[in-house]
Every structure is written in structure tokens, then in C-alpha cells.
Design a protein around this motif. Structure first.
Motif, PDB file in Angstrom:
ATOM      1  N   GLU A 172       0.824  -1.204   0.000  1.00 50.79           N
ATOM      2  CA  GLU A 172       0.000   0.000   0.000  1.00 50.79           C
ATOM      3  C   GLU A 172       0.857   1.252   0.000  1.00 50.79           C
ATOM      4  OE1 GLU A 172      -3.159   1.991   3.051  1.00 50.79           O
ATOM      5  OE2 GLU A 172      -3.613  -0.038   2.376  1.00 50.79           O
ATOM      6  N   GLU A 173       2.005   1.201   0.682  1.00 43.95           N
ATOM      7  CA  GLU A 173       2.911   2.347   0.694  1.00 43.95           C
ATOM      8  C   GLU A 173       3.514   2.561  -0.687  1.00 43.95           C
ATOM      9  OE1 GLU A 173       6.914   3.051   3.042  1.00 43.95           O
ATOM     10  OE2 GLU A 173       5.195   3.294   4.387  1.00 43.95           O
ATOM     11  N   VAL A 185       1.873   1.979  -3.463  1.00 48.66           N
ATOM     12  CA  VAL A 185       0.781   2.650  -4.174  1.00 48.66           C
ATOM     13  C   VAL A 185       0.782   4.141  -3.859  1.00 48.66           C
ATOM     14  CG1 VAL A 185      -1.718   2.850  -4.403  1.00 48.66           C
ATOM     15  CG2 VAL A 185      -0.674   0.605  -4.271  1.00 48.66           C
ATOM     16  N   ASP A 186       0.941   4.465  -2.583  1.00 49.19           N
ATOM     17  CA  ASP A 186       0.975   5.869  -2.178  1.00 49.19           C
ATOM     18  C   ASP A 186       2.089   6.620  -2.905  1.00 49.19           C
ATOM     19  OD1 ASP A 186      -1.139   5.598  -0.424  1.00 49.19           O
ATOM     20  OD2 ASP A 186       0.135   5.188   1.304  1.00 49.19           O
ATOM     21  N   ALA A 187       3.239   5.981  -3.031  1.00 46.24           N
ATOM     22  CA  ALA A 187       4.388   6.616  -3.688  1.00 46.24           C
ATOM     23  C   ALA A 187       4.143   6.792  -5.185  1.00 46.24           C
ATOM     24  CB  ALA A 187       5.651   5.794  -3.449  1.00 46.24           C
ATOM     25  N   VAL A 240       1.181   7.101  -6.668  1.00 41.32           N
ATOM     26  CA  VAL A 240       0.188   8.166  -6.796  1.00 41.32           C
ATOM     27  C   VAL A 240       0.834   9.526  -6.547  1.00 41.32           C
ATOM     28  CG1 VAL A 240      -1.906   9.153  -5.802  1.00 41.32           C
ATOM     29  CG2 VAL A 240      -1.767   6.688  -6.201  1.00 41.32           C
ATOM     30  N   SER A 241       1.776   9.592  -5.614  1.00 49.13           N
ATOM     31  CA  SER A 241       2.471  10.847  -5.321  1.00 49.13           C
ATOM     32  C   SER A 241       3.242  11.351  -6.534  1.00 49.13           C
ATOM     33  CB  SER A 241       3.431  10.660  -4.140  1.00 49.13           C
ATOM     34  OG  SER A 241       2.720  10.514  -2.936  1.00 49.13           O
ATOM     35  N   LYS A 259       0.774  13.066  -8.626  1.00 51.65           N
ATOM     36  CA  LYS A 259       0.406  14.317  -7.977  1.00 51.65           C
ATOM     37  C   LYS A 259       1.489  15.375  -8.162  1.00 51.65           C
ATOM     38  CE  LYS A 259       1.395  14.915  -3.797  1.00 51.65           C
ATOM     39  NZ  LYS A 259       1.581  14.738  -2.336  1.00 51.65           N
ATOM     40  N   LEU A 275      -6.248   2.255  -5.681  1.00 50.86           N
ATOM     41  CA  LEU A 275      -5.294   3.126  -6.365  1.00 50.86           C
ATOM     42  C   LEU A 275      -6.000   4.381  -6.879  1.00 50.86           C
ATOM     43  CD1 LEU A 275      -2.304   3.215  -7.286  1.00 50.86           C
ATOM     44  CD2 LEU A 275      -3.032   2.179  -9.431  1.00 50.86           C
ATOM     45  N   LYS A 306      -7.046   6.698  -3.964  1.00 42.72           N
ATOM     46  CA  LYS A 306      -5.896   7.420  -3.418  1.00 42.72           C
ATOM     47  C   LYS A 306      -5.483   8.562  -4.347  1.00 42.72           C
ATOM     48  CE  LYS A 306      -3.799   3.829  -0.545  1.00 42.72           C
ATOM     49  NZ  LYS A 306      -3.711   4.669   0.668  1.00 42.72           N
ATOM     50  N   ASN A 324      -7.941  11.394  -3.873  1.00 47.83           N
ATOM     51  CA  ASN A 324      -7.719  12.035  -2.579  1.00 47.83           C
ATOM     52  C   ASN A 324      -6.504  12.954  -2.614  1.00 47.83           C
ATOM     53  OD1 ASN A 324      -6.198  11.968   0.203  1.00 47.83           O
ATOM     54  ND2 ASN A 324      -8.337  11.616   0.700  1.00 47.83           N
ATOM     55  N   GLN A 325      -5.407  12.453  -3.177  1.00 48.03           N
ATOM     56  CA  GLN A 325      -4.172  13.245  -3.189  1.00 48.03           C
ATOM     57  C   GLN A 325      -4.279  14.462  -4.095  1.00 48.03           C
ATOM     58  OE1 GLN A 325      -0.269  11.773  -3.173  1.00 48.03           O
ATOM     59  NE2 GLN A 325      -0.730   9.825  -2.199  1.00 48.03           N
TER      60      GLN A 325
END
Length: 208
Positions: free
Chosen positions: A54-55, A57-59, A61-62, A65, A116, A119, A122-123
Motif C-alpha cells: 500500500e505504501e 501505491v501511495d508513492a 500516486v504521489s 500528484k 489506487l 488514493k 484524494n491526493q
């Protein structure tokens, strides 16, 4: 400096591999072991960079962004355009298909990759709303428009526009898409208390 460069290179290598696997297998079906095999690293190395899938995925998506925010901030600093043009350009900065892997963007729309997609939404809303608020405040200061709830209105507008214009969520024909766009523009005009159709021509010019 060299250590930092090596760290960033390896981290990006893991992210690139994960993007490729998410595209091919989907987020839910892809495992950490799949990523390890793709990169050719041990599990300990992976956990040095990321605590979980999940982390990762966050990266990923970042990275999307950051493309959007970088473009928007450049527009925000441009003193050669008026607030109306600045607002339209910032909205257009969110069109990132040219800068990122289009297959990954398309893959976000798959049911198995709902996390995904959520997120990403959201971001983008969290990062872009404050930037848009600065444009709104500039317009208020220059008496171009008025707005009672700048942050909240921009959050609402972003969430609505990003969702309703997402072909992966709503399958609309060309006529329906134009009606949704017109309704969104009308909503923005009401939020900023400007005359009807004030933004339509400007939006269409930027869409071209």
C-alpha cells in the motif's frame, strides 16, 4: 550525495517495477514477491524502502500528484495572465496523460484497482485545492469575483469534476460529456458569483 542518488535510483526502480506489475496483473493480484522478482532484490531490501504494498501505491500516486502540482505552481507564479486565465490553466494542469504512463492511468479504472484510484483522487484534491484557493483569493483581491467559501468550494468542485469527467467511472457519449462540462462550468460560475457563461469560452479555448 552519492548515497542519496543511489537511494533514489533504487526506490524509483522498485516503483517502476510495481507500476508495470500493477498494469499487467492489477493491484490486488500483484504481490510483494512479484515485485521482488521483477526488480531482483531481497525482501529485506524492499522493506528498507517501503513498509507495505500500500505504501508503494501511495508513492506511485504521489508521482502523479507531483506532476500536477509542479505545473500548477508554475502557473500560480505567472504574473502575465489574469486570474480567470490562471484559474483555467490550473484546471488544465490536471490533465496528466502526456506525462505519465497512460496504461497505468487506464488501469486505475479497473475494479480491482479501486484503492489506487481512490488514493489518486484524494491526493489530487488535497494538493490542488490550496493552490486553487490562492487563485481565487487573487481574483477576490482584484475584484474579479467573490467567493464565500474558497477552500470548501474548490474541494467540492475538484471532487465533482474529477469524478464526473472520469471515463473509467461514467461511460458518457460525447453529448452527455459536453452537458456535464457545461454544468460544471455553470456551477463554478455560481460559486464565484460571476455572470453566466463567463468561463465557457475560456474553458473551450483551453480544452483545445
Amino acid at each position: 550525495m552519492r548515497i542519496t542518488k543511489e537511494y533514489d535510483e533504487r526506490k524509483n526502480e522498485i516503483l517502476n517495477a510495481a507500476e508495470k506489475l500493477f498494469d499487467g496483473k492489477g493491484y490486488e493480484k500483484c504481490t510483494i514477491n512479484d515485485i521482488l522478482k521483477e526488480v531482483g532484490i531481497a525482501k529485506g531490501t524492499f522493506y528498507y524502502y517501503f513498509k507495505s504494498k500500500e505504501e508503494v501505491v501511495d508513492a506511485i500516486v504521489s508521482r502523479y500528484k507531483e506532476v500536477v502540482v509542479s505545473r500548477a505552481e508554475k502557473i500560480l507564479k505567472n504574473d502575465n495572465i489574469n486570474p480567470e486565465e490562471k484559474l483555467m490553466h490550473v484546471f488544465m494542469a490536471m490533465r496528466i496523460k502526456e506525462e505519465v504512463n497512460s496504461d497505468i492511468l487506464d488501469d486505475m479504472h479497473k475494479t480491482e484497482n479501486a484503492l489506487l484510484h481512490q488514493k489518486a483522487l484524494n491526493q489530487i484534491v488535497t494538493a490542488m485545492a490550496p493552490i486553487l484557493v490562492k487563485v481565487i483569493e487573487e481574483g477576490i483581491e482584484k475584484k474579479v469575483w467573490s467567493c464565500r467559501y474558497p477552500l470548501q468550494y474548490m474541494q467540492i468542485f475538484l471532487a465533482a469534476s474529477l469524478t464526473l469527467t472520469d471515463e473509467g467511472i461514467f461511460e458518457l457519449d460525447a453529448d452527455s460529456q459536453m452537458k456535464v462540462l457545461a454544468a460544471l462550468i455553470s456551477t463554478l460560475e455560481k460559486m464565484l458569483d460571476v455572470p453566466e457563461d463567463s468561463f465557457m469560452k475560456l474553458f473551450m479555448q483551453n480544452l483545445g
